[in-house]
Write a protein that holds these residues in place. Sequence first.
Motif, PDB file in Angstrom:
ATOM      1  N   SER A  71     135.949 -20.263  53.078  1.00 20.18           N
ATOM      2  CA  SER A  71     136.428 -20.467  54.439  1.00 20.18           C
ATOM      3  C   SER A  71     135.890 -21.798  54.970  1.00 20.18           C
ATOM      4  O   SER A  71     134.703 -22.090  54.832  1.00 20.18           O
ATOM      5  N   VAL A  72     136.783 -22.603  55.542  1.00 18.52           N
ATOM      6  CA  VAL A  72     136.380 -23.890  56.111  1.00 18.52           C
ATOM      7  C   VAL A  72     136.949 -23.999  57.525  1.00 18.52           C
ATOM      8  O   VAL A  72     137.924 -23.320  57.860  1.00 18.52           O
ATOM      9  N   PRO A  73     136.361 -24.849  58.360  1.00 16.22           N
ATOM     10  CA  PRO A  73     136.927 -25.037  59.698  1.00 16.22           C
ATOM     11  C   PRO A  73     138.391 -25.461  59.591  1.00 16.22           C
ATOM     12  O   PRO A  73     138.749 -26.285  58.746  1.00 16.22           O
ATOM     13  N   THR A  74     139.217 -24.860  60.435  1.00 21.55           N
ATOM     14  CA  THR A  74     140.664 -25.080  60.368  1.00 21.55           C
ATOM     15  C   THR A  74     141.195 -25.472  61.738  1.00 21.55           C
ATOM     16  O   THR A  74     140.756 -24.936  62.753  1.00 21.55           O
ATOM     17  N   VAL A  84     144.399 -14.420  62.426  1.00 24.19           N
ATOM     18  CA  VAL A  84     143.829 -14.348  61.080  1.00 24.19           C
ATOM     19  C   VAL A  84     142.840 -15.488  60.816  1.00 24.19           C
ATOM     20  O   VAL A  84     141.736 -15.254  60.326  1.00 24.19           O
ATOM     21  N   LEU A  85     143.224 -16.710  61.140  1.00 27.35           N
ATOM     22  CA  LEU A  85     142.406 -17.871  60.776  1.00 27.35           C
ATOM     23  C   LEU A  85     141.355 -18.263  61.816  1.00 27.35           C
ATOM     24  O   LEU A  85     140.401 -18.961  61.491  1.00 27.35           O
ATOM     25  N   LYS A  86     141.572 -17.873  63.070  1.00 31.16           N
ATOM     26  CA  LYS A  86     140.686 -18.291  64.165  1.00 31.16           C
ATOM     27  C   LYS A  86     140.515 -19.817  64.180  1.00 31.16           C
ATOM     28  O   LYS A  86     139.397 -20.331  64.248  1.00 31.16           O
ATOM     29  N   PRO A  87     141.633 -20.548  64.109  1.00 26.66           N
ATOM     30  CA  PRO A  87     141.525 -22.014  64.069  1.00 26.66           C
ATOM     31  C   PRO A  87     141.311 -22.606  65.452  1.00 26.66           C
ATOM     32  O   PRO A  87     141.535 -21.952  66.470  1.00 26.66           O
ATOM     33  N   VAL A  88     140.908 -23.866  65.466  1.00 29.04           N
ATOM     34  CA  VAL A  88     140.992 -24.654  66.680  1.00 29.04           C
ATOM     35  C   VAL A  88     142.478 -25.008  66.804  1.00 29.04           C
ATOM     36  O   VAL A  88     143.114 -25.379  65.809  1.00 29.04           O
ATOM     37  N   VAL A  89     143.048 -24.847  67.974  1.00 27.44           N
ATOM     38  CA  VAL A  89     144.449 -25.221  68.199  1.00 27.44           C
ATOM     39  C   VAL A  89     144.425 -26.501  69.023  1.00 27.44           C
ATOM     40  O   VAL A  89     143.874 -26.525  70.119  1.00 27.44           O
ATOM     41  N   ALA A  90     144.966 -27.573  68.432  1.00 29.82           N
ATOM     42  CA  ALA A  90     144.879 -28.887  69.089  1.00 29.82           C
ATOM     43  C   ALA A  90     146.013 -29.794  68.631  1.00 29.82           C
ATOM     44  O   ALA A  90     146.647 -29.547  67.615  1.00 29.82           O
ATOM     45  N   ASP A  91     146.195 -30.865  69.386  1.00 28.24           N
ATOM     46  CA  ASP A  91     147.171 -31.902  69.026  1.00 28.24           C
ATOM     47  C   ASP A  91     146.507 -32.771  67.952  1.00 28.24           C
ATOM     48  O   ASP A  91     145.608 -33.545  68.248  1.00 28.24           O
TER      49      ASP A  91
END
Length: 160
Positions: A113-116, A149-156
């Motif tokens: 798992s890596v930051p996404t 599922v991924l808990k990502p940062v959502v960004a432009d």
Amino acid sequence: MSKPKTTPATVALDAHGADYVLVTYEYDPNAERVGLQAAEAMGVDPGIVFKTLMAKLDGAPVCAIVPSDAEVNMKKLAAALGGKGAEMMKPAEAERLTGFKVGGISPFGQKRSVPTVLEESAELYDEIYINGGQRGVQVRMTPQTVINVLKPVVADISRT
């Protein structure tokens, strides 16, 4: 080439109880841009087919998910994760890290798992497509499922 009923990506999605639809298409190994070829083969808008790209942020691996008709803006990617500098990961390194072959890299079910970061434009659509863990395999799901599922940062993070 036969398509599996399961991949590490679908196993991970199933383990999360995620709602998705597996979609297969004829993968073209000679395509210049795999995501665009996938969109064309499936007959859908390239803006809803998201590609999974592996990068390095200050030397550490990260995952960026952007529309197939866009590119990752490395400065925006670094800023989204609070880093200084980002660069694309070499294909062989991305394959070793994720356990997937280039053209079949999924953000789901990677070896580690890596930051996404998920490009924020994903939230504009009811459903998006993301690689399902094998060349010629996509999973169709809601952007909220991806986020759950991924808990990502959502960004432009993209530039078209």
